[in-house]
Design an enzyme around this catalytic site. Structure first.
Site, PDB file in Angstrom:
ATOM      1  N   GLY A   5      25.408  13.327 -28.442  1.00  0.00           N
ATOM      2  CA  GLY A   5      24.062  14.012 -28.154  1.00  0.00           C
ATOM      3  C   GLY A   5      24.939  13.165 -26.541  1.00  0.00           C
ATOM      4  O   GLY A   5      25.327  13.778 -25.264  1.00  0.00           O
ATOM      5  N   ALA A   6      25.105  11.772 -26.096  1.00  0.00           N
ATOM      6  CA  ALA A   6      25.537  10.644 -25.315  1.00  0.00           C
ATOM      7  C   ALA A   6      26.896  11.329 -24.771  1.00  0.00           C
ATOM      8  O   ALA A   6      27.356  11.258 -23.609  1.00  0.00           O
ATOM      9  CB  ALA A   6      25.553   9.463 -25.702  1.00  0.00           C
ATOM     10  N   GLY A  26       0.640  -0.757   0.036  1.00  0.00           N
ATOM     11  CA  GLY A  26      -0.225  -0.088   0.245  1.00  0.00           C
ATOM     12  C   GLY A  26       0.893   1.727   0.144  1.00  0.00           C
ATOM     13  O   GLY A  26       1.705   1.030  -0.451  1.00  0.00           O
ATOM     14  N   GLY A  27       0.273   1.999   0.667  1.00  0.00           N
ATOM     15  CA  GLY A  27       1.021   3.780   0.645  1.00  0.00           C
ATOM     16  C   GLY A  27       1.810   3.568   1.289  1.00  0.00           C
ATOM     17  O   GLY A  27       3.307   3.834   1.286  1.00  0.00           O
TER      18      GLY A  27
HETATM   19  C1  HXC Z   1      -3.866  -4.272  11.933  1.00  0.00           C
HETATM   20  C2  HXC Z   1      -2.983  -6.044  11.310  1.00  0.00           C
HETATM   21  C3  HXC Z   1      -2.333  -5.548  10.081  1.00  0.00           C
HETATM   22  C4  HXC Z   1      -2.905  -4.386   9.939  1.00  0.00           C
HETATM   23  C5  HXC Z   1      -1.525  -7.375  10.334  1.00  0.00           C
HETATM   24  N1  HXC Z   1      -2.233  -7.369  11.146  1.00  0.00           N
HETATM   25  N2  HXC Z   1      -2.284  -6.133   9.353  1.00  0.00           N
HETATM   26  N3  HXC Z   1      -3.533  -5.245  12.200  1.00  0.00           N
HETATM   27  N4  HXC Z   1      -3.205  -4.146  10.390  1.00  0.00           N
HETATM   28  N5  HXC Z   1      -2.168  -3.459   8.721  1.00  0.00           N
HETATM   29  C6  HXC Z   1      -2.117  -8.699  11.999  1.00  0.00           C
HETATM   30  C7  HXC Z   1      -3.505  -9.740  11.627  1.00  0.00           C
HETATM   31  O1  HXC Z   1      -4.430  -9.540  11.965  1.00  0.00           O
HETATM   32  C8  HXC Z   1      -3.115 -10.782  12.951  1.00  0.00           C
HETATM   33  O2  HXC Z   1      -3.204 -11.070  13.580  1.00  0.00           O
HETATM   34  C9  HXC Z   1      -1.671 -10.571  12.661  1.00  0.00           C
HETATM   35  O3  HXC Z   1      -0.706  -9.090  11.710  1.00  0.00           O
HETATM   36  C10 HXC Z   1       0.384 -11.026  11.991  1.00  0.00           C
HETATM   37  O4  HXC Z   1      -0.993 -10.943  10.449  1.00  0.00           O
HETATM   38  P1  HXC Z   1      -1.056 -12.633   9.609  1.00  0.00           P
HETATM   39  O5  HXC Z   1      -2.201 -11.972   8.601  1.00  0.00           O
HETATM   40  O6  HXC Z   1      -1.132 -14.132  10.119  1.00  0.00           O
HETATM   41  O7  HXC Z   1       0.273 -12.396   8.581  1.00  0.00           O
HETATM   42  P2  HXC Z   1       0.241 -13.088   7.057  1.00  0.00           P
HETATM   43  O8  HXC Z   1       0.050 -14.776   7.100  1.00  0.00           O
HETATM   44  O9  HXC Z   1       2.099 -13.829   7.530  1.00  0.00           O
HETATM   45  O10 HXC Z   1      -0.095 -12.116   6.160  1.00  0.00           O
HETATM   46  C11 HXC Z   1       0.791 -11.260   6.518  1.00  0.00           C
HETATM   47  C12 HXC Z   1       0.402  -9.659   5.577  1.00  0.00           C
HETATM   48  C13 HXC Z   1      -1.332  -9.532   6.247  1.00  0.00           C
HETATM   49  C14 HXC Z   1       0.336 -10.074   4.205  1.00  0.00           C
HETATM   50  C15 HXC Z   1       0.744  -8.562   5.575  1.00  0.00           C
HETATM   51  O11 HXC Z   1      -2.035 -10.049   7.010  1.00  0.00           O
HETATM   52  C16 HXC Z   1      -2.152  -8.612   5.014  1.00  0.00           C
HETATM   53  O12 HXC Z   1      -2.917  -8.542   3.903  1.00  0.00           O
HETATM   54  N6  HXC Z   1      -2.527  -7.619   6.491  1.00  0.00           N
HETATM   55  C17 HXC Z   1      -3.696  -6.594   5.719  1.00  0.00           C
HETATM   56  C18 HXC Z   1      -2.584  -6.035   4.331  1.00  0.00           C
HETATM   57  C19 HXC Z   1      -2.722  -4.224   4.710  1.00  0.00           C
HETATM   58  O13 HXC Z   1      -3.981  -4.664   3.588  1.00  0.00           O
HETATM   59  N7  HXC Z   1      -2.274  -3.532   4.742  1.00  0.00           N
HETATM   60  C20 HXC Z   1      -3.375  -1.855   5.065  1.00  0.00           C
HETATM   61  C21 HXC Z   1      -2.102  -1.297   3.420  1.00  0.00           C
HETATM   62  S1  HXC Z   1      -2.969  -0.041   3.272  1.00  0.00           S
HETATM   63  P3  HXC Z   1      -3.348 -11.671  14.777  1.00  0.00           P
HETATM   64  O14 HXC Z   1      -3.576 -10.864  15.931  1.00  0.00           O
HETATM   65  O15 HXC Z   1      -4.858 -12.517  13.893  1.00  0.00           O
HETATM   66  O16 HXC Z   1      -1.744 -11.825  15.200  1.00  0.00           O
HETATM   67  C22 HXC Z   1      -1.812   1.439   4.207  1.00  0.00           C
HETATM   68  C23 HXC Z   1      -2.140   2.426   2.888  1.00  0.00           C
HETATM   69  C24 HXC Z   1      -0.848   3.519   3.825  1.00  0.00           C
HETATM   70  O17 HXC Z   1      -0.995   0.878   4.295  1.00  0.00           O
HETATM   71  C25 HXC Z   1      -1.209   4.669   3.031  1.00  0.00           C
HETATM   72  C26 HXC Z   1      -0.305   5.531   3.319  1.00  0.00           C
HETATM   73  C27 HXC Z   1      -0.589   7.064   2.967  1.00  0.00           C
END
Ligand code: HXC
Length: 533
Positions: free
Chosen positions: A423-424, A188-189
């Site tokens: 040019g290069a 993501g971001g």
């Molecule tokens: C809160 C999160 C989290 C998140 C993971 N966890 N991502 N909690 N916010 N963004 C938590 C899970 O709920 C889980 O909690 C623990 O972390 C481990 O995650 P798993 O899913 O069990 O691990 P894994 O199978 O290895 O998968 C990793 C992952 C997946 C692919 C990163 O967790 C995932 O897809 N997370 C969401 C990613 C996402 O969409 N993020 C937002 C992106 S947008 P428990 O309690 O079960 O252990 C963004 C915007 C930024 O970031 C903007 C900036 C300008």
């Protein structure tokens, strides 16, 4: 007078000792809790993925015993979606400072075992405080990125946290070196903080970066892509150029960071670190005399030259697998760090294309910001022709390279080994862009273009009318090559400073660099230039 008995006084002392011991125990317990991160189960899961823990990464990076942790007991203060039951010390990021080979380094390391290393308000504040201290005290920031991105339960506060980091990345740019080490997800971001830093180091198989993940990609474009294909280390080191260095595992990634740091000053007000390389032996510089083939169309590997010119064993190539028609990297000359930019005749004949121009331009701007002299090796037939290049903007991207060379005020040295056409020739660190000292080998061809192209344009009619076109072509090409494909016309005009034997290159560069280390160049004040982005 109310006198306490001996017994009462002894009791009082003991209970005081008890209570201070209790306080110490309480602290030790809290530390223990903090050091355990997300707990044993989560650590096991982390290790089973072939990843290290956040603390192991810091231990491997820093000199033993040098780490001072900051804000260990920070926790978030959020209650949404049961988050109040998941309050863990550090809030998912270890922050602090220490030393790498005795030099001050600030480091943060996201802890995936705590809420997936996700970034909320408190987590972000720890990072931004660290960045502020690093800028204030003039030392590099290394960030280990292992995070699920914005902490979903904290909503806009998480997004704000990223904004607070981005603005600091930009403000710190050109003041302190910033290095991102991707050791897990960065999606993501969130990818934009690493992208704003100077160098991104990735690890094979366990790290990935993308703006939108495979599921979203599939639903929007219908494309099937695995995590690795979309944003793994091999994708970003060879296709997108996002990754500057790749380690086969995290230990190697951390070693690469240390190697990189060895070439860099701590900040823009310092000179890069000298290394004692005087004991390095084994230079056989005569070999340089026979590396460039006599046939101008025959390729050779420019690395063969670079490796013989720099202090032996002191070359760290950056973005090795991306835009391989240009080579960039750090080296040393007599112990002094230099940035190397070199055409690679064995790939696309060393022609400049969009990716090569952008790759070299950003590297030159980094070197210039951090007082690292630039040494350019030239063998370039021109810009790469074609619809694809024109339509995708070779004009503006090539202009970036001109901008970078012309803007740079660090010492600039150039060696033309063979072709320097059109040019290069101007772009690749020519004297016309305010280079300090330019050398050409006797094999250099400094001309508007190669013999064949020139003859076809200048003698089109004569060739069309000739009975034996091939003979005439050969004759005219030889004549043109004799007249123009050499370094001497340019030398007569002072466009190069000297024609040198290849085997003299190392010594000539070392001699040329020495006075230039005192170089001071002032330009007119302005807010900033307008790089053709
Ligand atoms: C809160 C999160 C989290 C998140 C993971 N966890 N991502 N909690 N916010 N963004 C938590 C899970 O709920 C889980 O909690 C623990 O972390 C481990 O995650 P798993 O899913 O069990 O691990 P894994 O199978 O290895 O998968 C990793 C992952 C997946 C692919 C990163 O967790 C995932 O897809 N997370 C969401 C990613 C996402 O969409 N993020 C937002 C992106 S947008 P428990 O309690 O079960 O252990 C963004 C915007 C930024 O970031 C903007 C900036 C300008």
């Amino acid at each position: 007078m109310n006198m306490k008995s001996e017994l009462e006084r002894a009791d009082e002392m003991l209970s005081k000792e008890d209570s201070s011991q209790q306080k110490i125990n309480k602290l030790m317990k809290k530390r223990e809790e903090a050091l355990l991160g997300g707990g044993e189960e989560a650590i096991k899961k982390q290790l089973a993925k072939g990843k290290l823990t956040a603390r192991q990464r810091i231990d491997l990076l820093l000199d033993p015993g040098s780490f001072t942790e900051t804000n260990m007991f920070v926790r978030h203060n959020n209650r949404n979606f049961g988050l109040d039951k998941k309050k863990v010390y550090t809030d998912g990021v270890i922050t602090g400072f220490g030393q790498v080979n005795g030099k001050l380094i600030y480091v943060y390391s996201q802890d995936f075992t705590i809420l997936g290393g996700s970034l909320g308000e408190a987590h972000a504040k720890k990072i931004t405080q660290l960045m502020d201290q690093a800028v204030q005290n003039g030392a590099p920031v290394i960030g280990f990125n292992d995070s699920g991105g914005a902490r979903i339960q904290e909503g806009a506060n998480s997004l704000a946290g990223y904004g607070d980091i981005f603005i600091r990345n930009v403000r710190a740019s050109g003041i302190i070196p910033q290095i991102s080490c991707i050791v897990g997800p960065s999606a993501g971001g969130a990818v934009y903080s690493p992208a704003l830093t100077d160098f991104v180091v990735m690890t094979e198989d366990t790290s990935y970066m993308f703006v939108t993940g495979p599921t979203v990609v599939k639903s929007v474009t219908g494309e099937d892509a695995s995590f690795e294909e979309l944003g793994g280390a091999s994708t970003h080191s060879s296709l997108s150029g996002i990754a500057h260095l790749v380690g086969s595992d995290e230990i190697e990634s951390i070693e690469l960071i240390k190697a990189l740091l060895s070439y860099l000053p701590s900040n823009n007000l310092e000179d890069p670190p000298l290394k004692d390389t005087s004991t390095i032996n084994g230079y056989v510089l005569e070999e340089l005399n026979s590396i460039v083939p006599s046939d101008p169309q025959e390729p050779y590997d420019m690395r063969e030259i670079i490796l013989r010119v720099v202090d032996r064993g002191n070359f760290l190539e950056i973005q090795k697998k991306y835009a391989q028609n240009i080579i960039i990297g750090f080296g040393r000359l007599n112990g002094h760090p230099i940035g190397i930019v070199a055409n690679q005749p064995s790939i696309l004949a060393g022609a400049l294309d969009i990716n090569a121009s952008v790759k070299a331009a950003r590297f030159i701007r980094f070197c210039d910001a951090f007082n690292i002299p630039i040494v350019t090796f030239v063998d370039v037939p021109g810009f790469l022709p074609g619809l694809d290049q024109e339509h995708n903007g070779i004009i503006k991207h090539g202009a970036k390279l001109i901008f970078a060379y012309a803007e740079a005020t660090v010492p600039k040295l150039t060696v033309i080994t063979r072709k320097a056409y059109g040019g290069a020739y101007i772009v690749m660190g020519s004297k016309h862009l305010a280079n300090d000292m330019n050398f050409a080998w006797p094999s250099a061809e400094i001309a508007v273009m190669g013999a064949e192209g020139a003859v076809q344009i200048l003698f089109r009619r004569e060739l069309a009318a000739a009975e034996n076109q091939e003979d005439l072509m050969t004759h005219l090409k030889d004549e043109y090559a004799e007249e123009f494909n050499n370094p001497y016309l340019a030398a007569e005009k002072g466009y190069i400073d000297d024609v040198i034997l290849p085997c003299e290159t190392r010594h000539k560069l070392i001699a040329a660099l020495w006075p230039l280390l005192r170089k001071r160049e002032r330009r007119l004040n302005k807010k900033h230039g307008n790089v053709p982005l």
